[in-house]
Design a protein around this motif. Structure first.
Motif: not given
Length: 308
Positions: A89-93, A98-99, A103-107, A171-172
């Motif tokens: 969860x933390x790494x994804x946030x 950061x990126x 959009x690929x980074x959001x996915x 939200x991220x």
């Protein structure tokens, strides 16, 4: 506090209370991102179908993750799995924020967050089933269901507030609150696997996970190739579990729980309709209110009113 609550181990009670809060925080993100989908599409100048990709990937990650992590709890201590989930969860946030220009980074970020969310969701069920008994177990499952419903409503509300007052990228960062639960997980989460299984059925889990992925892709695109793949894999999987006594699930389970497949189908039908309704309603409202009437602020307020 009644006798039912007193029968629960204090550490388990404290852990579950924390996990319920974390469960709500992570699950509301699903609805919040669905609500913010029109803004995401506008930010990246992409179509509605492409913006729905992050929702599809989220669903895939949660579906596959719930099966895998729930099964792994028979082999790996709950404490380690929960720590792994919070890390995801933390790494994804961090990656997503950061990126945020890509959009690929959001996915990717949403996929990691959803895998971590799946860990929390499946471990809550495992801990209740394994460490709570009697009437207290029924009560805590009721709490779990209530938390899910709260998360669904709160997600739309948070999404509406975010779109009204602050950038959707915020939200991220919200799931980073999971870090504050690490001390409780380290001190209260069980450090045993709760079972006697030693052999991890990687092949069975892989086939089942791919079947889930193909199922979600088929629902999303209605491509017949996915349906053929589902039927073929399902047939292979059924033969596999009938021949392998060490499979993570066996035909004997279904013989002893005849109502289980029916319950699964009913649940899938209900939540498919619920998620589809929320996503389509948000996009239709955005199309009418923002594009036709040019009133983005009123769109956010309407989303909030729909919840209240």
């Amino acid at each position: 506090m009644d006798k039912v609550e007193k029968a629960v181990d204090p550490k388990i009670k404290k852990l579950l209370l924390s996990l319920f809060v974390l469960f709500i925080m992570t699950n509301l993100m699903v609805q919040a991102f669905v609500t913010a989908s029109p803004l995401i599409a506008k930010s990246f100048k992409i179509t509605a179908s492409l913006s729905s990709m992050q929702s599809t990937i989220t669903t895939l990650a949660m579906g596959v993750g719930s099966v895998i992590f729930g099964t792994l709890s028979d082999y790996i201590p709950a404490r380690k799995l929960l720590l792994f989930g919070v890390t995801l969860i933390s790494v994804g946030s961090i990656i997503g924020f950061a990126f945020q220009s890509f959009y690929v980074s959001i996915i990717i970020a949403r996929a990691l967050q959803s895998l971590g969310q799946a860990t929390i969701s499946s471990l809550v069920i495992v801990i209740i089933s394994r460490y709570i008994s009697g009437k207290a177990k029924v009560r805590y499952f009721a709490y779990y269901t209530g938390c899910f419903q709260v998360a669904q409503s709160a997600g739309v509300l948070i999404g509406g507030l975010i779109t009204a007052y602050v950038p959707w990228q915020v939200l991220l960062l919200l799931p980073l609150v999971a870090i504050f639960f690490l001390p409780i997980i380290l001190t209260c989460a069980p450090n045993d696997n709760g079972g006697t299984k030693q052999h991890v059925d990687f092949m069975g889990l892989l086939m089942f996970a791919v079947t889930i992925i193909l199922s979600i892709l088929f629902v999303n695109s209605l491509t017949m190739g996915y349906l053929v793949g589902i039927l073929v894999l399902l047939a292979i999987f059924l033969v596999y579990i009938s021949k392998n006594n060490k499979a993570f699930i066996t035909p004997q389970f279904f013989k002893q729980n005849r109502s289980f497949p029916r319950a699964i189908l009913i649940t899938v039908g209900i939540y498919c309709g619920q998620f589809a309704y929320t996503f389509l309603t948000t996009l239709l409202l955005a199309m009418v209110i923002i594009k036709v009437y040019q009133m983005s602020q009123q769109f956010s307020y309407l989303l909030i009113l729909l919840v209240l």
